[in-house]
Design an enzyme around this catalytic site. Structure first.
Site, PDB file in Angstrom:
ATOM      1  N   TYR A 144       0.859  -1.186   0.000  1.00 47.15           N
ATOM      2  CA  TYR A 144       0.000   0.000   0.000  1.00 47.15           C
ATOM      3  C   TYR A 144       0.894   1.234   0.000  1.00 47.15           C
ATOM      4  O   TYR A 144       1.823   1.336   0.792  1.00 47.15           O
ATOM      5  CB  TYR A 144      -0.893   0.000   1.240  1.00 47.15           C
ATOM      6  CG  TYR A 144      -1.807   1.197   1.341  1.00 47.15           C
ATOM      7  CD1 TYR A 144      -2.865   1.380   0.442  1.00 47.15           C
ATOM      8  CD2 TYR A 144      -1.627   2.164   2.341  1.00 47.15           C
ATOM      9  CE1 TYR A 144      -3.712   2.477   0.546  1.00 47.15           C
ATOM     10  CE2 TYR A 144      -2.478   3.260   2.445  1.00 47.15           C
ATOM     11  CZ  TYR A 144      -3.511   3.412   1.545  1.00 47.15           C
ATOM     12  OH  TYR A 144      -4.351   4.504   1.645  1.00 47.15           O
ATOM     13  N   ASP A 239       9.327   2.858  -0.234  1.00 49.28           N
ATOM     14  CA  ASP A 239       8.271   3.484   0.547  1.00 49.28           C
ATOM     15  C   ASP A 239       8.516   3.100   2.002  1.00 49.28           C
ATOM     16  O   ASP A 239       8.145   2.009   2.448  1.00 49.28           O
ATOM     17  CB  ASP A 239       6.898   3.017   0.065  1.00 49.28           C
ATOM     18  CG  ASP A 239       5.766   3.618   0.892  1.00 49.28           C
ATOM     19  OD1 ASP A 239       6.063   4.292   1.903  1.00 49.28           O
ATOM     20  OD2 ASP A 239       4.597   3.406   0.527  1.00 49.28           O
ATOM     21  N   LYS A 267       4.317   8.905   8.914  1.00 45.17           N
ATOM     22  CA  LYS A 267       4.100   8.291  10.223  1.00 45.17           C
ATOM     23  C   LYS A 267       5.099   8.810  11.279  1.00 45.17           C
ATOM     24  O   LYS A 267       4.946   9.918  11.734  1.00 45.17           O
ATOM     25  CB  LYS A 267       4.068   6.775  10.087  1.00 45.17           C
ATOM     26  CG  LYS A 267       2.910   6.391   9.122  1.00 45.17           C
ATOM     27  CD  LYS A 267       2.464   4.968   9.085  1.00 45.17           C
ATOM     28  CE  LYS A 267       1.150   4.896   8.320  1.00 45.17           C
ATOM     29  NZ  LYS A 267       1.143   4.029   7.168  1.00 45.17           N
TER      30      LYS A 267
HETATM   31  C1  LIG Z   1       0.449   4.540   5.815  1.00 49.63           C
HETATM   32  C2  LIG Z   1       1.184   4.286   4.570  1.00 49.63           C
HETATM   33  C3  LIG Z   1       1.056   5.125   3.451  1.00 49.63           C
HETATM   34  C4  LIG Z   1       0.035   6.237   3.382  1.00 49.63           C
HETATM   35  O1  LIG Z   1       0.260   7.231   4.315  1.00 49.63           O
HETATM   36  P1  LIG Z   1      -0.956   8.227   4.682  1.00 49.63           P
HETATM   37  O2  LIG Z   1      -0.319   9.213   5.595  1.00 49.63           O
HETATM   38  O3  LIG Z   1      -2.006   7.375   5.322  1.00 49.63           O
HETATM   39  O4  LIG Z   1      -1.434   8.829   3.412  1.00 49.63           O
HETATM   40  C5  LIG Z   1       1.880   4.910   2.374  1.00 49.63           C
HETATM   41  N1  LIG Z   1       2.774   3.914   2.371  1.00 49.63           N
HETATM   42  C6  LIG Z   1       2.916   3.078   3.416  1.00 49.63           C
HETATM   43  C7  LIG Z   1       3.945   2.001   3.364  1.00 49.63           C
HETATM   44  C8  LIG Z   1       2.114   3.231   4.541  1.00 49.63           C
HETATM   45  O5  LIG Z   1       2.243   2.365   5.552  1.00 49.63           O
END
Ligand SMILES: *Cc1c(COP(=O)(O)O)cnc(C)c1O
Length: 426
Positions: A144, A239, A267
């Site tokens: 994701y 990511d 995060k």
């Molecule tokens: C949480 C997450 C996202 C998206 O971040 P948001 O702040 O919710 O838009 C993208 N990539 C990874 C790996 C994530 O865990």
């Protein structure tokens, strides 16, 4: 456990907010039941509006590596409130945070601050397209990267939890720019590049997946992605929105010794406030406007409130490297206690109990196909067993649980005891 206030609020919320929530997985659709409306958090504990207390392993889905309301972060936020919440003009603080990120993350030479992980990933793949002059993006099934149109193809997290089709509202022309491949399968990556390597701008990957549940990279997988992208002139994007500052101060790239071209962060970097970032090689980042032609902007980007929280968090982690030893020890202790009927995947303080016999197909869960074999009905019973006894886990089989530095030996011992009480076949 009395949940009448949560039930009343949820019924009301469904009238004015789609599904009653502002992000899908919060609605408990993956496990059934009523989501708890939260009144406050302290350390490793959550308190709901009915006065129930939980030891929690969600940590706002990742940011709260120090638990709720860590003093350095709260003090920094309080101090900046005296000055203002947003100026829409540059501040010295943004520079300080940029330098802290560059110092911590090995491959990042320049960085741009944004407001969410979604924004960071969207901007990174756009930049990769602008830099290479190519259109296609390779991603992996079950990963994701936020709700970016073209990255919703075979996405994890809420899309996996709700088993949603991934194309509603996304023009076919966008999905067609994405090649989705199975995680941990280097042969298929090589095949995709042999077929159309001259059209692929980047590979975007969670270096350790959290969003199909926790799935580690197999030895050589990340190195292989590095090799293939170099060979074909494509960019490698890690990511690290979830893994950054969690698996080590330098993220997964430090842990595995693989250096991507671009990195997305979120995060933990915002310490629980809306802040994310993308960064990497200076020659690539120099293509971002106004230094270069690839446009990306944000009204609240780099706002002093979020930036101050981020600085406090990153400064704390720099000064307290022992946090990572503590997380490793706590997490290993928890992962040693596996519920009946499940197997466990863990890297550092990210882990998932998959409700399937890990040995049935001769290996642990190593990709999305494997993760989907889990028995989500048993997971749901496990989730509610834990919740009823005051342990709040992510309400989905396809999410990672997080241990924080705020979890005490008592928290962990109680959690282990409640896990042991779970009978898979009651
Ligand atoms: C949480 C997450 C996202 C998206 O971040 P948001 O702040 O919710 O838009 C993208 N990539 C990874 C790996 C994530 O865990």
């Amino acid at each position: 456990m009395n949940t009448s206030q949560s039930e009343a609020l949820f019924a009301r919320a469904k009238q004015s907010i789609p599904g009653g929530v502002n992000s899908p997985v919060r609605a408990f659709r993956g496990v059934g039941g009523t989501p708890r409306f939260i009144a406050r958090g302290e350390g490793s504990h959550l308190f709901d509006v009915d006065g129930n207390e939980y030891i929690e392993y969600v940590g706002s889905w990742g940011p709260l590596i120090l638990g709720h309301r860590p003093k350095p972060v709260i003090d920094a936020i309080a101090a900046v409130l005296e000055l203002g919440t947003s100026f829409g003009a540059p501040t010295a603080r943004e520079l300080e945070l940029a330098e802290l990120i560059i110092d911590a993350v090995p491959s990042v030479e320049m960085v741009r601050l944004v407001n969410s992980g979604t924004e960071a990933c969207m901007s990174a793949i756009r930049l990769a397209r602008g830099f290479t002059g190519r259109d296609l993006t390779v991603k992996f099934e079950g990963c994701y990267h936020g709700h970016v149109d073209s990255l919703l193809v075979k996405a994890g997290s809420g899309v996996a939890t709700l088993s949603l089709p991934d194309t509603v509202g996304v023009p076919a022309a966008f999905s067609e720019t994405t090649i989705a491949l199975p995680y941990n399968d280097l042969d298929q990556v090589e095949e995709a590049f042999r077929a159309q390597g001259d059209r692929i701008a980047s590979i975007i990957v969670e270096p350790v997946v959290g969003n199909m549940g926790c799935v580690p990279p197999e030895p050589g997988f990340l190195q292989g992605l590095r090799r293939v992208t170099e060979q074909y002139g494509a960019l490698l994007i890690f990511d690290e929105v979830m893994t950054g500052f969690r698996l080590s101060r330098g993220g997964a790239q430090q842990l595995y010794g693989v250096s991507p071209d671009l990195t997305t962060l979120g995060k933990i970097v915002g310490a629980g406030l809306p802040l994310a970032a993308y960064g990497g090689r200076a020659d690539i980042m120099s293509k971002v406007a106004p230094a270069g032609p690839v446009y990306q902007a944000g009204t609240l980007s780099g706002n002093p409130l979020a930036v101050s929280a981020g600085i406090a968090m990153l400064t704390y982690l720099e000064k307290h490297p022992e946090v990572y030893d503590r997380l490793e020890k706590s997490s290993a202790e928890l992962a040693a206690c596996v519920p009946a009927g499940a197997c466990v995947n863990r890297v550092g303080s990210m882990m998932t109990y998959f409700f399937q016999d890990g040995s049935a197909h001769g290996r642990h869960v190593r990709n999305y196909e494997d993760a989907k074999r889990s028995n989500t009905a048993v997971f749901s019973r496990f989730f509610h067993h834990m919740l009823e006894r005051g342990v709040y886990l992510p309400p989905s089989q396809f999410e990672a649980a997080f241990v924080s530095a705020a979890h005490t030996p008592q928290d962990l011992a109680y959690t282990a005891q409640v896990i042991r009480e779970f009978a898979a076949n009651p």
